[in-house]
Design a protein around this motif. Structure first.
Motif, PDB file in Angstrom:
ATOM      1  N   ALA A  55     -18.722  -3.420  10.297  1.00 47.28           N
ATOM      2  CA  ALA A  55     -18.729  -2.156  10.830  1.00 47.28           C
ATOM      3  C   ALA A  55     -17.557  -1.774  11.757  1.00 47.28           C
ATOM      4  N   ALA A  56     -16.528  -2.642  12.036  1.00 48.19           N
ATOM      5  CA  ALA A  56     -15.120  -2.325  12.606  1.00 48.19           C
ATOM      6  C   ALA A  56     -14.461  -1.813  11.556  1.00 48.19           C
ATOM      7  N   ALA A  57     -14.565  -1.449  10.509  1.00 47.70           N
ATOM      8  CA  ALA A  57     -13.698  -1.007   9.346  1.00 47.70           C
ATOM      9  C   ALA A  57     -14.001   0.535   9.100  1.00 47.70           C
ATOM     10  N   GLY A  58     -12.751   1.284   9.573  1.00 46.20           N
ATOM     11  CA  GLY A  58     -12.920   2.942   9.519  1.00 46.20           C
ATOM     12  C   GLY A  58     -12.263   3.219   8.255  1.00 46.20           C
ATOM     13  N   GLY A  59     -12.025   4.509   7.981  1.00 46.30           N
ATOM     14  CA  GLY A  59     -11.466   5.151   6.902  1.00 46.30           C
ATOM     15  C   GLY A  59     -10.130   4.949   7.119  1.00 46.30           C
ATOM     16  N   ASP A  62      -0.775  -3.618  11.842  1.00 44.14           N
ATOM     17  CA  ASP A  62      -0.491  -5.168  12.030  1.00 44.14           C
ATOM     18  C   ASP A  62      -1.602  -5.941  11.690  1.00 44.14           C
ATOM     19  N   GLY A  63      -2.710  -5.361  11.443  1.00 41.31           N
ATOM     20  CA  GLY A  63      -3.521  -6.320  10.848  1.00 41.31           C
ATOM     21  C   GLY A  63      -5.007  -5.702  11.026  1.00 41.31           C
ATOM     22  N   PHE A  64      -6.177  -6.589  11.071  1.00 43.55           N
ATOM     23  CA  PHE A  64      -7.503  -6.093  11.139  1.00 43.55           C
ATOM     24  C   PHE A  64      -7.883  -5.762  12.497  1.00 43.55           C
ATOM     25  N   TYR A  65      -8.188  -4.758  13.097  1.00 48.33           N
ATOM     26  CA  TYR A  65      -8.565  -4.622  14.437  1.00 48.33           C
ATOM     27  C   TYR A  65     -10.029  -4.572  14.676  1.00 48.33           C
ATOM     28  N   SER A  66     -10.372  -4.752  15.922  1.00 41.29           N
ATOM     29  CA  SER A  66     -12.072  -4.634  16.195  1.00 41.29           C
ATOM     30  C   SER A  66     -12.422  -3.353  16.127  1.00 41.29           C
ATOM     31  N   ALA A  67     -11.704  -2.353  15.909  1.00 42.81           N
ATOM     32  CA  ALA A  67     -11.979  -0.951  15.389  1.00 42.81           C
ATOM     33  C   ALA A  67     -10.825  -0.202  15.024  1.00 42.81           C
ATOM     34  N   ASN A  68     -10.979   0.834  14.407  1.00 40.03           N
ATOM     35  CA  ASN A  68      -9.742   1.797  13.983  1.00 40.03           C
ATOM     36  C   ASN A  68      -8.875   2.030  15.152  1.00 40.03           C
ATOM     37  N   PRO A  69      -7.675   1.477  15.330  1.00 42.21           N
ATOM     38  CA  PRO A  69      -6.804   1.558  16.272  1.00 42.21           C
ATOM     39  C   PRO A  69      -6.386   3.241  16.615  1.00 42.21           C
ATOM     40  N   GLY A  87       0.712  -1.260   0.086  1.00 38.09           N
ATOM     41  CA  GLY A  87      -0.181  -0.043  -0.100  1.00 38.09           C
ATOM     42  C   GLY A  87       0.881   1.249   0.016  1.00 38.09           C
ATOM     43  N   THR A  88       0.382   2.417  -0.479  1.00 37.80           N
ATOM     44  CA  THR A  88       0.957   3.627  -0.332  1.00 37.80           C
ATOM     45  C   THR A  88       1.462   3.931   0.897  1.00 37.80           C
ATOM     46  N   SER A  89       0.469   3.670   1.920  1.00 41.15           N
ATOM     47  CA  SER A  89       1.103   4.245   3.228  1.00 41.15           C
ATOM     48  C   SER A  89       2.377   3.300   3.600  1.00 41.15           C
ATOM     49  N   THR A  90       2.675   2.252   3.005  1.00 42.51           N
ATOM     50  CA  THR A  90       4.203   1.706   3.367  1.00 42.51           C
ATOM     51  C   THR A  90       5.193   2.258   2.401  1.00 42.51           C
ATOM     52  N   GLY A 114      -5.766   5.963   7.220  1.00 42.89           N
ATOM     53  CA  GLY A 114      -5.182   6.380   8.089  1.00 42.89           C
ATOM     54  C   GLY A 114      -4.180   7.707   7.800  1.00 42.89           C
ATOM     55  N   THR A 115      -3.565   7.578   6.507  1.00 41.18           N
ATOM     56  CA  THR A 115      -2.810   8.813   6.118  1.00 41.18           C
ATOM     57  C   THR A 115      -3.388   9.599   5.324  1.00 41.18           C
ATOM     58  N   LYS A 116      -2.677  10.455   5.070  1.00 38.66           N
ATOM     59  CA  LYS A 116      -3.198  11.576   3.793  1.00 38.66           C
ATOM     60  C   LYS A 116      -2.693  10.809   2.209  1.00 38.66           C
ATOM     61  N   TYR A 117      -1.721   9.747   2.662  1.00 40.31           N
ATOM     62  CA  TYR A 117      -1.497   9.099   1.305  1.00 40.31           C
ATOM     63  C   TYR A 117      -2.555   7.741   1.208  1.00 40.31           C
ATOM     64  N   GLY A 118      -2.765   7.071   2.054  1.00 39.92           N
ATOM     65  CA  GLY A 118      -3.490   5.809   2.008  1.00 39.92           C
ATOM     66  C   GLY A 118      -4.870   6.269   1.514  1.00 39.92           C
ATOM     67  N   THR A 119      -5.555   5.248   0.642  1.00 38.51           N
ATOM     68  CA  THR A 119      -6.693   5.539   0.106  1.00 38.51           C
ATOM     69  C   THR A 119      -7.779   4.681   0.445  1.00 38.51           C
ATOM     70  N   GLY A 120      -7.780   3.332   0.242  1.00 36.00           N
ATOM     71  CA  GLY A 120      -8.923   2.695   0.656  1.00 36.00           C
ATOM     72  C   GLY A 120      -9.340   2.297   2.081  1.00 36.00           C
ATOM     73  N   GLY A 121      -8.285   2.453   3.078  1.00 36.13           N
ATOM     74  CA  GLY A 121      -8.746   2.079   4.182  1.00 36.13           C
ATOM     75  C   GLY A 121      -8.961   0.559   4.458  1.00 36.13           C
ATOM     76  N   MET A 122      -9.789  -0.022   5.297  1.00 34.46           N
ATOM     77  CA  MET A 122      -9.970  -1.116   5.634  1.00 34.46           C
ATOM     78  C   MET A 122     -11.349  -1.614   4.858  1.00 34.46           C
ATOM     79  N   THR A 123     -12.265  -0.837   4.335  1.00 38.24           N
ATOM     80  CA  THR A 123     -13.460  -1.066   3.788  1.00 38.24           C
ATOM     81  C   THR A 123     -12.915  -1.864   2.462  1.00 38.24           C
TER      82      THR A 123
HETATM   83  P1  ADP Z   1      -2.717   1.395   2.767  1.00 42.16           P
HETATM   84  O1  ADP Z   1      -2.280   2.623   1.779  1.00 42.16           O
HETATM   85  O2  ADP Z   1      -1.728   0.241   3.231  1.00 42.16           O
HETATM   86  O3  ADP Z   1      -3.829   0.610   1.621  1.00 42.16           O
HETATM   87  P2  ADP Z   1      -4.720   2.464   4.411  1.00 42.16           P
HETATM   88  O4  ADP Z   1      -4.464   3.841   4.940  1.00 42.16           O
HETATM   89  O5  ADP Z   1      -5.801   2.575   2.960  1.00 42.16           O
HETATM   90  O6  ADP Z   1      -3.477   1.587   4.017  1.00 42.16           O
HETATM   91  O7  ADP Z   1      -5.447   1.644   5.306  1.00 42.16           O
HETATM   92  C1  ADP Z   1      -4.960   1.359   6.538  1.00 42.16           C
HETATM   93  C2  ADP Z   1      -5.515   2.160   7.596  1.00 42.16           C
HETATM   94  O8  ADP Z   1      -6.833   1.747   8.017  1.00 42.16           O
HETATM   95  C3  ADP Z   1      -4.713   2.024   9.013  1.00 42.16           C
HETATM   96  O9  ADP Z   1      -3.641   2.780   9.197  1.00 42.16           O
HETATM   97  C4  ADP Z   1      -5.844   2.354   9.953  1.00 42.16           C
HETATM   98  O10 ADP Z   1      -5.701   3.512  10.509  1.00 42.16           O
HETATM   99  C5  ADP Z   1      -7.374   2.297   9.193  1.00 42.16           C
HETATM  100  N1  ADP Z   1      -8.260   1.326   9.787  1.00 42.16           N
HETATM  101  C6  ADP Z   1      -9.393   1.476   9.823  1.00 42.16           C
HETATM  102  N2  ADP Z   1     -10.173   0.662  10.549  1.00 42.16           N
HETATM  103  C7  ADP Z   1      -9.498  -0.323  10.738  1.00 42.16           C
HETATM  104  C8  ADP Z   1      -9.557  -1.524  11.455  1.00 42.16           C
HETATM  105  N3  ADP Z   1     -10.590  -1.835  11.905  1.00 42.16           N
HETATM  106  N4  ADP Z   1      -8.288  -2.242  11.841  1.00 42.16           N
HETATM  107  C9  ADP Z   1      -7.179  -1.886  11.301  1.00 42.16           C
HETATM  108  N5  ADP Z   1      -7.107  -0.615  10.451  1.00 42.16           N
HETATM  109  C10 ADP Z   1      -7.855   0.081  10.511  1.00 42.16           C
END
Ligand code: ADP
Length: 258
Positions: A202-206, A174-181, A9-12, A208-217
């Protein structure tokens, strides 16, 4: 797993200051080259073109205008491939650029063509295919007829397409969490997810960074596609790509979708 797709991912790949994270790319090249030399089939799906383009063009904010994003991505894609090319050459590997659009789903002929290309590339000893969405011809992130939306789903489609055993998704978490950490401090890591039910969604939030795009959804949408095809996906942190070795050795790392 003998055939593996790795999505980074972009965030990496991009640091908060728009600089490319070269050590991670070099490490990734080392790990994937080692796997390839050990007889694994390896495909890399890489995001980061817009982020890299922003750095090259000295742009601070991700452009809003789609055409601007496409232009920035076009600059970044060339730079990104050059960086990968150099990194993989260190280990005697060449890289092959594959830019994909939705055509591969909508048109059987395109589907066949890309399948054949993959088979041919995977049969080569010293070549690593690197896949990205062809941003120049995909129109809008909201227009599902032309765009996958993000590389998360693209990586799942590629995993289906090449019939890989495993998709490894490298992110900044580190993985998928019960909510956005980032928002919920006592969120806990879920080690295995067998199905994408409403509670998980429901646990997937948006993002995390200005570069990341999809988040967990979008990662869950990818996981859904993987599970549907009886394949496996592991979501884990990409900050040290050598984690892939541990993961393939069977260490319980990140979140396994299986
Ligand atoms: P990438 O660029 O790797 O695709 P994203 O920024 O799009 O990364 O997605 C990763 C981010 O998703 C995490 O940094 C975190 O803030 C956010 N996030 C939202 N909900 C969750 C969840 N339930 N578990 C883990 N991360 C979550």
């Amino acid at each position: 797993a003998d055939r593996i797709v790795i999505k980074v991912g972009t965030s990496t790949l991009i640091r908060q200051n728009s600089q490319i994270n070269l050590p991670v790319i070099k490490k990734l090249a080392y790990v994937l080259s080692t796997l390839k030399k050990n007889g694994k089939d390896v495909v890399l799906v890489s995001s980061g073109a817009i982020g890299v383009g922003m750095g090259v063009l000295n742009i601070d904010q991700r452009p809003i205008k789609i055409s601007k994003q496409q232009a920035v991505a076009a600059v970044g894609q060339a730079e990104l491939m050059q960086i990968y090319n150099e990194a993989f050459h260190e280990y005697g590997m060449s890289v092959a650029q594959i830019l994909i659009t939705r055509d591969i789903i909508d048109y059987p002929e395109s589907h066949t063509n890309v399948m054949n290309s993959f088979q041919e590339l995977l049969s080569m000893d010293n070549t690593i295919p690197i896949v990205n969405e062809n941003d120049t011809v995909t129109v809008s992130e909201l227009d599902h007829h032309t765009k996958f939306g993000d590389n998360d789903q693209l990586s799942a489609i590629v995993t289906n397409l090449v019939d890989a055993d495993l998709l490894i998704m490298l992110s900044d978490i580190d993985g998928f969490y019960s909510a956005n950490p980032l928002k919920v401090s006592d969120a806990t890591l879920i080690d295995t997810i067998k199905q994408i039910d409403p509670e998980i969604i429901a646990a997937a939030g948006g993002h995390g960074t200005k570069y990341g795009t999809g988040g967990m959804t979008t990662k869950l949408k990818a996981a859904e596609l993987i599970l549907k095809h009886n394949q496996q996906m592991i979501l884990t942190n990409g900050k040290d790509p050598e984690i892939i070795f541990n993961l393939l050795a069977g260490d319980p790392i990140g979140t396994l979708f299986s």
